[in-house]
Design a protein around this motif. Structure first.
Motif, PDB file in Angstrom:
ATOM      1  N   THR A   4      19.722  33.009 -36.740  1.00 56.26           N
ATOM      2  CA  THR A   4      19.199  31.979 -35.848  1.00 56.26           C
ATOM      3  C   THR A   4      17.692  32.109 -35.709  1.00 56.26           C
ATOM      4  O   THR A   4      17.176  33.164 -35.327  1.00 56.26           O
ATOM      5  N   LEU A   5      16.998  31.026 -36.025  1.00 59.40           N
ATOM      6  CA  LEU A   5      15.559  30.910 -35.821  1.00 59.40           C
ATOM      7  C   LEU A   5      15.329  29.984 -34.640  1.00 59.40           C
ATOM      8  O   LEU A   5      15.791  28.838 -34.647  1.00 59.40           O
ATOM      9  N   VAL A   6      14.642  30.457 -33.622  1.00 63.79           N
ATOM     10  CA  VAL A   6      14.285  29.623 -32.476  1.00 63.79           C
ATOM     11  C   VAL A   6      12.804  29.288 -32.573  1.00 63.79           C
ATOM     12  O   VAL A   6      11.961  30.193 -32.756  1.00 63.79           O
ATOM     13  N   VAL A   7      12.483  28.014 -32.479  1.00 63.39           N
ATOM     14  CA  VAL A   7      11.097  27.543 -32.495  1.00 63.39           C
ATOM     15  C   VAL A   7      10.806  26.941 -31.126  1.00 63.39           C
ATOM     16  O   VAL A   7      11.469  25.981 -30.708  1.00 63.39           O
ATOM     17  N   ILE A   8       9.840  27.505 -30.412  1.00 65.47           N
ATOM     18  CA  ILE A   8       9.467  26.998 -29.088  1.00 65.47           C
ATOM     19  C   ILE A   8       8.276  26.065 -29.264  1.00 65.47           C
ATOM     20  O   ILE A   8       7.162  26.501 -29.561  1.00 65.47           O
ATOM     21  N   GLY A   9       8.533  24.779 -29.106  1.00 62.91           N
ATOM     22  CA  GLY A   9       7.507  23.762 -29.296  1.00 62.91           C
ATOM     23  C   GLY A   9       7.827  22.884 -30.483  1.00 62.91           C
ATOM     24  O   GLY A   9       8.177  23.384 -31.561  1.00 62.91           O
ATOM     25  N   HIS A  10       7.715  21.567 -30.288  1.00 59.77           N
ATOM     26  CA  HIS A  10       7.972  20.646 -31.399  1.00 59.77           C
ATOM     27  C   HIS A  10       6.815  19.668 -31.538  1.00 59.77           C
ATOM     28  O   HIS A  10       6.993  18.445 -31.572  1.00 59.77           O
ATOM     29  N   ALA A  27      20.337  26.485 -48.848  1.00 63.58           N
ATOM     30  CA  ALA A  27      21.667  27.080 -48.650  1.00 63.58           C
ATOM     31  C   ALA A  27      22.009  27.265 -47.186  1.00 63.58           C
ATOM     32  O   ALA A  27      23.159  27.590 -46.845  1.00 63.58           O
ATOM     33  N   GLY A  28      21.054  27.075 -46.294  1.00 63.52           N
ATOM     34  CA  GLY A  28      21.346  27.160 -44.867  1.00 63.52           C
ATOM     35  C   GLY A  28      21.546  28.562 -44.347  1.00 63.52           C
ATOM     36  O   GLY A  28      22.397  28.798 -43.492  1.00 63.52           O
ATOM     37  N   HIS A  29      20.714  29.497 -44.833  1.00 63.27           N
ATOM     38  CA  HIS A  29      20.795  30.863 -44.305  1.00 63.27           C
ATOM     39  C   HIS A  29      20.270  30.935 -42.869  1.00 63.27           C
ATOM     40  O   HIS A  29      20.602  31.858 -42.135  1.00 63.27           O
ATOM     41  N   TRP A  30      19.452  29.951 -42.501  1.00 57.45           N
ATOM     42  CA  TRP A  30      18.930  29.890 -41.138  1.00 57.45           C
ATOM     43  C   TRP A  30      19.538  28.705 -40.379  1.00 57.45           C
ATOM     44  O   TRP A  30      19.595  27.591 -40.900  1.00 57.45           O
ATOM     45  N   ARG A  31      19.970  28.956 -39.162  1.00 54.81           N
ATOM     46  CA  ARG A  31      20.236  27.897 -38.190  1.00 54.81           C
ATOM     47  C   ARG A  31      18.994  27.816 -37.312  1.00 54.81           C
ATOM     48  O   ARG A  31      18.546  28.821 -36.768  1.00 54.81           O
ATOM     49  N   VAL A  32      18.407  26.627 -37.222  1.00 52.04           N
ATOM     50  CA  VAL A  32      17.142  26.465 -36.506  1.00 52.04           C
ATOM     51  C   VAL A  32      17.378  25.744 -35.185  1.00 52.04           C
ATOM     52  O   VAL A  32      17.958  24.653 -35.155  1.00 52.04           O
TER      53      VAL A  32
END
Length: 401
Positions: A4-10, A27-32
Protein backbone atom coordinates in the motif's frame (compact mmCIF):
# COMPACT_ATOMS: atom_id res chain seq x y z
CA UNK A 1 2.19 -9.46 -2.54
CA UNK A 2 0.38 -6.13 -2.94
CA UNK A 3 1.78 -3.24 -0.93
CA UNK A 4 0.00 0.00 0.00
CA UNK A 5 1.27 3.41 -1.09
CA UNK A 6 -0.44 6.37 0.57
CA UNK A 7 -0.10 9.76 -1.11
CA UNK A 8 -1.13 12.76 1.01
CA UNK A 9 -2.19 15.51 -1.38
CA UNK A 10 -3.65 15.40 -4.87
CA UNK A 11 -2.29 18.52 -6.46
CA UNK A 12 -0.36 18.60 -9.71
CA UNK A 13 2.75 16.94 -8.26
CA UNK A 14 0.88 14.27 -6.31
CA UNK A 15 -1.14 13.40 -9.40
CA UNK A 16 1.98 13.15 -11.57
CA UNK A 17 3.48 10.75 -9.03
CA UNK A 18 0.42 8.48 -8.97
CA UNK A 19 0.07 8.52 -12.76
CA UNK A 20 3.74 7.58 -13.15
CA UNK A 21 3.40 4.72 -10.66
CA UNK A 22 0.41 3.45 -12.64
CA UNK A 23 2.45 3.52 -15.85
CA UNK A 24 5.48 1.78 -14.31
CA UNK A 25 3.51 -0.80 -12.30
CA UNK A 26 1.08 -2.46 -14.75
CA UNK A 27 1.07 -5.65 -12.68
CA UNK A 28 -0.43 -3.80 -9.72
CA UNK A 29 2.20 -4.51 -7.08
CA UNK A 30 1.11 -1.25 -5.44
CA UNK A 31 -2.34 -0.31 -4.20
CA UNK A 32 -2.39 3.49 -4.15
CA UNK A 33 -4.50 5.46 -1.68
CA UNK A 34 -4.73 9.20 -2.37
CA UNK A 35 -5.96 11.55 0.36
CA UNK A 36 -6.99 14.89 -1.14
CA UNK A 37 -7.83 17.97 0.90
CA UNK A 38 -9.92 19.66 -1.80
CA UNK A 39 -13.22 18.39 -3.15
CA UNK A 40 -11.94 18.50 -6.72
CA UNK A 41 -9.44 15.94 -8.02
CA UNK A 42 -6.13 17.29 -9.32
CA UNK A 43 -6.38 20.30 -11.61
CA UNK A 44 -3.98 22.66 -13.36
CA UNK A 45 -3.29 25.18 -10.61
CA UNK A 46 -1.00 27.12 -12.95
CA UNK A 47 -4.09 28.05 -15.00
CA UNK A 48 -6.17 29.48 -12.18
CA UNK A 49 -6.23 32.80 -14.00
CA UNK A 50 -8.00 31.01 -16.88
CA UNK A 51 -10.62 29.80 -14.41
CA UNK A 52 -10.99 33.36 -13.14
CA UNK A 53 -11.66 34.42 -16.73
CA UNK A 54 -14.48 31.87 -17.09
CA UNK A 55 -13.00 28.47 -18.01
CA UNK A 56 -14.69 25.54 -16.28
CA UNK A 57 -13.39 23.22 -13.58
CA UNK A 58 -13.58 20.40 -16.10
CA UNK A 59 -11.28 22.26 -18.49
CA UNK A 60 -8.64 22.59 -15.77
CA UNK A 61 -8.89 18.98 -14.58
CA UNK A 62 -5.82 16.76 -14.93
CA UNK A 63 -7.69 13.54 -14.22
CA UNK A 64 -8.57 11.24 -17.11
CA UNK A 65 -11.59 8.89 -16.81
CA UNK A 66 -9.40 5.80 -16.62
CA UNK A 67 -7.74 7.20 -13.49
CA UNK A 68 -11.06 7.34 -11.63
CA UNK A 69 -11.96 3.78 -12.62
CA UNK A 70 -8.53 2.23 -12.03
CA UNK A 71 -8.98 -0.57 -9.44
CA UNK A 72 -5.40 0.03 -8.27
CA UNK A 73 -6.20 3.57 -7.09
CA UNK A 74 -8.48 4.71 -4.27
CA UNK A 75 -8.98 8.47 -4.48
CA UNK A 76 -10.64 10.19 -1.52
CA UNK A 77 -11.46 13.86 -2.09
CA UNK A 78 -12.28 16.30 0.74
CA UNK A 79 -10.63 13.82 3.08
CA UNK A 80 -7.43 15.41 4.39
CA UNK A 81 -4.87 13.57 6.45
CA UNK A 82 -4.37 14.99 9.94
CA UNK A 83 -1.79 12.69 11.53
CA UNK A 84 0.95 10.24 10.57
CA UNK A 85 2.20 7.66 13.06
CA UNK A 86 5.61 6.51 11.89
CA UNK A 87 5.84 3.73 14.47
CA UNK A 88 2.66 1.95 13.37
CA UNK A 89 2.92 3.22 9.78
CA UNK A 90 -0.62 4.58 9.74
CA UNK A 91 -2.27 7.77 8.52
CA UNK A 92 -5.33 9.17 10.28
CA UNK A 93 -7.83 11.20 8.26
CA UNK A 94 -10.01 14.08 9.43
CA UNK A 95 -13.00 11.75 9.75
CA UNK A 96 -11.08 9.38 12.04
CA UNK A 97 -10.20 6.55 9.63
CA UNK A 98 -6.75 5.00 9.90
CA UNK A 99 -4.95 3.73 6.81
CA UNK A 100 -1.82 1.62 6.96
CA UNK A 101 1.01 2.13 4.51
CA UNK A 102 4.14 0.41 3.27
CA UNK A 103 5.29 3.65 1.64
CA UNK A 104 4.12 7.20 2.20
CA UNK A 105 4.59 10.23 -0.05
CA UNK A 106 3.94 13.72 1.30
CA UNK A 107 2.66 15.97 -1.48
CA UNK A 108 0.93 18.60 0.66
CA UNK A 109 2.00 21.52 -1.51
CA UNK A 110 2.09 25.08 -0.22
CA UNK A 111 -0.10 27.81 1.19
CA UNK A 112 -0.28 31.48 0.17
CA UNK A 113 1.86 33.87 2.15
CA UNK A 114 -0.15 36.82 3.45
CA UNK A 115 2.09 39.60 4.83
CA UNK A 116 1.19 40.59 8.40
CA UNK A 117 -0.19 43.99 7.46
CA UNK A 118 -3.06 45.58 9.40
CA UNK A 119 -6.39 44.98 7.70
CA UNK A 120 -5.42 41.77 5.91
CA UNK A 121 -8.53 40.01 7.27
CA UNK A 122 -11.02 42.61 6.06
CA UNK A 123 -13.88 41.62 3.80
CA UNK A 124 -12.90 41.49 0.11
CA UNK A 125 -9.29 40.48 0.82
CA UNK A 126 -8.49 37.33 -1.15
CA UNK A 127 -5.81 34.83 -2.05
CA UNK A 128 -5.76 32.88 -5.31
CA UNK A 129 -4.63 29.34 -4.57
CA UNK A 130 -7.63 27.04 -5.11
CA UNK A 131 -10.70 26.88 -7.33
CA UNK A 132 -12.84 27.84 -4.34
CA UNK A 133 -10.60 30.88 -3.72
CA UNK A 134 -11.20 31.97 -7.31
CA UNK A 135 -14.98 31.46 -6.98
CA UNK A 136 -15.00 33.82 -3.99
CA UNK A 137 -12.82 36.36 -5.80
CA UNK A 138 -14.90 36.27 -8.98
CA UNK A 139 -18.08 36.91 -7.00
CA UNK A 140 -16.56 40.13 -5.66
CA UNK A 141 -15.38 41.49 -9.02
CA UNK A 142 -16.96 44.77 -10.12
CA UNK A 143 -16.15 45.92 -13.62
CA UNK A 144 -14.62 49.36 -13.98
CA UNK A 145 -13.41 49.49 -10.38
CA UNK A 146 -9.80 49.48 -9.15
CA UNK A 147 -8.23 46.40 -7.55
CA UNK A 148 -4.89 46.02 -5.76
CA UNK A 149 -2.71 42.93 -6.18
CA UNK A 150 0.02 42.65 -3.55
CA UNK A 151 2.96 40.86 -5.12
CA UNK A 152 4.60 41.32 -8.51
CA UNK A 153 5.83 37.78 -9.06
CA UNK A 154 4.28 35.23 -11.36
CA UNK A 155 1.20 34.73 -9.15
CA UNK A 156 0.55 38.46 -8.83
CA UNK A 157 0.94 39.17 -12.54
CA UNK A 158 -1.47 36.38 -13.45
CA UNK A 159 -4.01 37.57 -10.87
CA UNK A 160 -3.82 41.15 -12.13
CA UNK A 161 -4.16 40.01 -15.74
CA UNK A 162 -7.25 37.97 -14.89
CA UNK A 163 -8.85 40.89 -13.07
CA UNK A 164 -8.10 43.16 -16.02
CA UNK A 165 -9.83 40.77 -18.40
CA UNK A 166 -12.87 40.89 -16.10
CA UNK A 167 -13.02 44.66 -16.51
CA UNK A 168 -11.25 45.80 -13.35
CA UNK A 169 -8.39 48.32 -13.20
CA UNK A 170 -5.59 46.56 -11.30
CA UNK A 171 -2.63 47.99 -9.44
CA UNK A 172 0.36 45.73 -8.72
CA UNK A 173 2.45 46.46 -5.62
CA UNK A 174 5.89 44.81 -5.50
CA UNK A 175 8.43 45.31 -2.71
CA UNK A 176 11.39 44.60 -5.02
CA UNK A 177 12.54 47.23 -7.52
CA UNK A 178 10.93 45.37 -10.46
CA UNK A 179 8.49 42.63 -11.38
CA UNK A 180 9.39 38.93 -11.08
CA UNK A 181 12.58 39.60 -9.06
CA UNK A 182 13.23 35.89 -8.50
CA UNK A 183 13.41 35.04 -12.20
CA UNK A 184 14.34 38.25 -14.02
CA UNK A 185 17.00 40.93 -13.79
CA UNK A 186 16.08 44.60 -14.04
CA UNK A 187 16.53 44.86 -17.82
CA UNK A 188 14.45 41.78 -18.59
CA UNK A 189 11.77 43.02 -16.18
CA UNK A 190 11.73 46.33 -18.04
CA UNK A 191 10.51 44.52 -21.16
CA UNK A 192 7.77 42.85 -19.16
CA UNK A 193 6.80 46.09 -17.43
CA UNK A 194 6.48 47.81 -20.80
CA UNK A 195 3.89 45.19 -21.77
CA UNK A 196 2.11 45.58 -18.43
CA UNK A 197 1.73 49.33 -18.65
CA UNK A 198 0.62 49.09 -22.29
CA UNK A 199 -2.30 46.98 -21.08
CA UNK A 200 -3.25 49.52 -18.43
CA UNK A 201 -1.80 47.83 -15.35
CA UNK A 202 -0.48 50.33 -12.83
CA UNK A 203 2.80 49.30 -11.24
CA UNK A 204 4.16 50.33 -7.84
CA UNK A 205 7.60 48.71 -7.46
CA UNK A 206 10.13 49.29 -4.71
CA UNK A 207 7.52 49.90 -2.05
CA UNK A 208 5.42 47.88 0.40
CA UNK A 209 1.88 47.88 1.73
CA UNK A 210 1.70 49.32 5.25
CA UNK A 211 -2.03 48.82 5.76
CA UNK A 212 -5.27 47.70 4.19
CA UNK A 213 -7.82 50.28 5.27
CA UNK A 214 -11.45 49.65 6.17
CA UNK A 215 -14.54 51.48 5.10
CA UNK A 216 -17.66 51.94 7.27
CA UNK A 217 -18.89 48.39 6.53
CA UNK A 218 -15.62 46.63 7.58
CA UNK A 219 -14.78 45.98 3.94
CA UNK A 220 -11.68 47.19 2.11
CA UNK A 221 -11.74 50.88 1.20
CA UNK A 222 -8.12 51.61 0.32
CA UNK A 223 -4.52 50.44 0.58
CA UNK A 224 -1.73 52.61 1.99
CA UNK A 225 1.83 52.15 0.67
CA UNK A 226 5.11 52.78 2.46
CA UNK A 227 5.86 55.73 0.16
CA UNK A 228 2.69 57.45 1.34
CA UNK A 229 0.56 56.64 -1.71
CA UNK A 230 -3.08 55.72 -0.98
CA UNK A 231 -4.80 53.50 -3.53
CA UNK A 232 -8.59 53.56 -3.44
CA UNK A 233 -9.99 50.06 -3.91
CA UNK A 234 -12.62 47.71 -2.58
CA UNK A 235 -10.80 44.49 -3.59
CA UNK A 236 -7.33 43.22 -2.61
CA UNK A 237 -5.58 40.04 -3.75
CA UNK A 238 -2.57 38.81 -1.79
CA UNK A 239 -0.11 37.13 -4.14
CA UNK A 240 3.10 37.72 -2.22
CA UNK A 241 4.45 34.20 -2.52
CA UNK A 242 3.95 30.77 -1.00
CA UNK A 243 5.14 28.80 2.01
CA UNK A 244 5.53 25.00 2.16
CA UNK A 245 2.70 23.07 3.80
CA UNK A 246 4.76 21.21 6.37
CA UNK A 247 2.32 21.51 9.28
CA UNK A 248 1.00 17.93 9.05
CA UNK A 249 1.35 16.24 12.45
CA UNK A 250 3.93 13.44 12.18
CA UNK A 251 4.95 11.31 15.17
CA UNK A 252 7.87 11.04 15.74
CA UNK A 253 8.46 14.36 14.03
CA UNK A 254 10.23 14.68 10.69
CA UNK A 255 13.02 17.21 10.29
CA UNK A 256 12.19 20.44 8.44
CA UNK A 257 14.41 22.63 6.30
CA UNK A 258 15.76 25.89 7.64
CA UNK A 259 13.07 27.81 5.74
CA UNK A 260 10.39 25.16 6.12
CA UNK A 261 9.44 22.08 4.15
CA UNK A 262 10.03 18.41 4.91
CA UNK A 263 13.78 17.89 4.70
CA UNK A 264 14.71 15.27 2.07
CA UNK A 265 17.82 14.14 0.21
CA UNK A 266 18.42 14.34 -3.54
CA UNK A 267 16.13 11.31 -4.02
CA UNK A 268 13.33 13.05 -2.04
CA UNK A 269 13.73 10.60 0.88
CA UNK A 270 13.14 11.77 4.44
CA UNK A 271 15.08 10.31 7.37
CA UNK A 272 12.35 7.64 7.53
CA UNK A 273 13.02 4.98 4.88
CA UNK A 274 9.28 4.58 4.27
CA UNK A 275 8.50 8.28 3.69
CA UNK A 276 9.24 10.62 0.74
CA UNK A 277 8.21 14.23 0.09
CA UNK A 278 7.75 15.87 -3.32
CA UNK A 279 6.79 19.24 -4.73
CA UNK A 280 6.49 22.51 -2.87
CA UNK A 281 6.39 20.87 0.58
CA UNK A 282 9.79 19.21 0.05
CA UNK A 283 13.04 20.89 1.12
CA UNK A 284 15.44 19.03 -1.17
CA UNK A 285 18.86 19.25 0.48
CA UNK A 286 17.33 22.12 2.44
CA UNK A 287 15.84 24.08 -0.48
CA UNK A 288 12.18 24.34 -1.51
CA UNK A 289 11.18 24.81 -5.16
CA UNK A 290 8.03 26.73 -6.07
CA UNK A 291 7.73 25.85 -9.77
CA UNK A 292 5.83 22.89 -11.19
CA UNK A 293 8.66 21.54 -13.39
CA UNK A 294 10.92 20.68 -10.42
CA UNK A 295 7.90 19.10 -8.70
CA UNK A 296 7.27 16.87 -11.68
CA UNK A 297 10.91 15.77 -11.74
CA UNK A 298 10.70 14.88 -8.04
CA UNK A 299 7.47 12.93 -8.56
CA UNK A 300 8.89 10.94 -11.45
CA UNK A 301 12.06 10.12 -9.51
CA UNK A 302 10.13 8.81 -6.51
CA UNK A 303 7.74 6.82 -8.72
CA UNK A 304 10.73 5.11 -10.34
CA UNK A 305 12.23 4.30 -6.95
CA UNK A 306 8.96 2.79 -5.73
CA UNK A 307 8.66 0.60 -8.83
CA UNK A 308 12.32 -0.52 -8.81
CA UNK A 309 13.29 1.43 -11.91
CA UNK A 310 16.57 3.38 -12.18
CA UNK A 311 16.06 6.88 -10.80
CA UNK A 312 18.14 10.01 -11.15
CA UNK A 313 18.74 12.24 -8.13
CA UNK A 314 16.87 15.53 -8.29
CA UNK A 315 19.09 18.32 -9.58
CA UNK A 316 17.60 21.60 -8.45
CA UNK A 317 20.06 23.78 -10.33
CA UNK A 318 17.96 23.89 -13.51
CA UNK A 319 14.94 26.14 -12.95
CA UNK A 320 14.18 26.61 -16.66
CA UNK A 321 10.74 27.90 -17.44
CA UNK A 322 8.84 29.47 -20.31
CA UNK A 323 5.92 31.83 -19.76
CA UNK A 324 3.82 34.24 -21.75
CA UNK A 325 2.73 37.04 -19.47
CA UNK A 326 0.77 40.09 -20.56
CA UNK A 327 1.57 39.24 -24.16
CA UNK A 328 5.33 39.16 -23.45
CA UNK A 329 7.42 36.02 -23.88
CA UNK A 330 9.61 35.41 -20.79
CA UNK A 331 11.92 32.44 -20.32
CA UNK A 332 14.92 31.22 -18.36
CA UNK A 333 17.11 28.25 -19.18
CA UNK A 334 19.95 26.39 -17.53
CA UNK A 335 21.43 27.75 -14.31
CA UNK A 336 21.21 31.28 -12.95
CA UNK A 337 24.57 31.74 -11.18
CA UNK A 338 24.64 33.67 -7.93
CA UNK A 339 26.20 37.11 -8.07
CA UNK A 340 29.98 37.15 -7.59
CA UNK A 341 30.24 33.55 -8.83
CA UNK A 342 32.82 32.53 -11.42
CA UNK A 343 30.61 33.47 -14.37
CA UNK A 344 30.63 36.13 -17.07
CA UNK A 345 27.40 37.87 -18.10
CA UNK A 346 26.86 38.76 -21.76
CA UNK A 347 23.86 40.90 -22.70
CA UNK A 348 22.06 41.29 -26.03
CA UNK A 349 19.23 43.83 -26.32
CA UNK A 350 17.19 45.90 -28.73
CA UNK A 351 15.55 48.83 -27.02
CA UNK A 352 12.79 47.81 -24.64
CA UNK A 353 11.20 45.21 -26.93
CA UNK A 354 13.58 42.29 -26.58
CA UNK A 355 16.38 41.33 -24.26
CA UNK A 356 18.64 38.35 -23.68
CA UNK A 357 21.41 37.61 -21.20
CA UNK A 358 23.61 34.53 -21.04
CA UNK A 359 25.97 33.32 -18.34
CA UNK A 360 29.31 31.78 -19.32
CA UNK A 361 31.67 29.85 -17.06
CA UNK A 362 34.76 32.04 -16.60
CA UNK A 363 37.33 29.26 -16.75
CA UNK A 364 35.89 27.18 -19.60
CA UNK A 365 33.61 29.54 -21.53
CA UNK A 366 30.78 27.00 -21.39
CA UNK A 367 27.18 28.18 -21.43
CA UNK A 368 25.55 27.97 -17.99
CA UNK A 369 22.12 29.47 -18.69
CA UNK A 370 20.30 32.63 -19.58
CA UNK A 371 17.28 34.95 -19.46
CA UNK A 372 15.00 35.83 -22.38
CA UNK A 373 12.33 38.54 -22.56
CA UNK A 374 10.33 39.83 -25.49
CA UNK A 375 10.69 38.75 -29.11
CA UNK A 376 13.64 36.44 -28.56
CA UNK A 377 14.61 32.92 -29.57
CA UNK A 378 13.19 29.75 -28.05
CA UNK A 379 14.44 28.26 -24.80
CA UNK A 380 14.16 24.79 -26.34
CA UNK A 381 16.72 25.72 -29.01
CA UNK A 382 19.16 27.07 -26.43
CA UNK A 383 18.89 24.42 -23.71
CA UNK A 384 20.86 21.74 -25.66
CA UNK A 385 23.89 24.07 -25.65
CA UNK A 386 23.98 24.34 -21.83
CA UNK A 387 27.21 22.82 -20.50
CA UNK A 388 28.99 23.38 -23.83
CA UNK A 389 30.79 26.25 -25.46
CA UNK A 390 28.15 28.45 -27.12
CA UNK A 391 27.68 28.08 -30.89
CA UNK A 392 29.00 30.66 -33.32
CA UNK A 393 25.46 31.78 -34.13
CA UNK A 394 24.51 32.35 -30.47
CA UNK A 395 23.38 35.93 -31.07
CA UNK A 396 21.14 34.79 -33.93
CA UNK A 397 19.60 32.13 -31.65
CA UNK A 398 18.98 34.73 -28.95
CA UNK A 399 17.70 37.54 -31.18
CA UNK A 400 16.53 36.00 -34.45
CA UNK A 401 15.95 38.32 -37.40
Amino acid sequence: MTRTLVVIGHGMTGHRLVDTVRDLDPAGHWRVVVLAEERDPAYDRVRLSAYLEGHSRTELSLVEPDFLTDPRVDLYTARPAVHVDRKTRTVRTADGDEIGYDALVLATGSRPFVPPVPGRELRNCFVQRTLDDVDALRAAVRGGQPAVVIGGGLLGIEAAHGLRLLGMQPHIVEFAPHLMPTQLDADAARVLQRGATALGLRLHCGTAVTSVDAGPDDAVRSVTLANGTVLDTDLVVFAAGIRPRDDLAVTPDLERGERGGFLVDAYCRTADEHIWAVGECAAVLGRCHGLIAPGYRMAESVARQLTDHPAEPFDGTDTSTTLKLLGVHVATFGTMPVRDSQAVEVTFAEGTTRYAKVFLQTSTGTLLGGILAGKTGSRTELTPHVGRRPPADLEQLLLPD
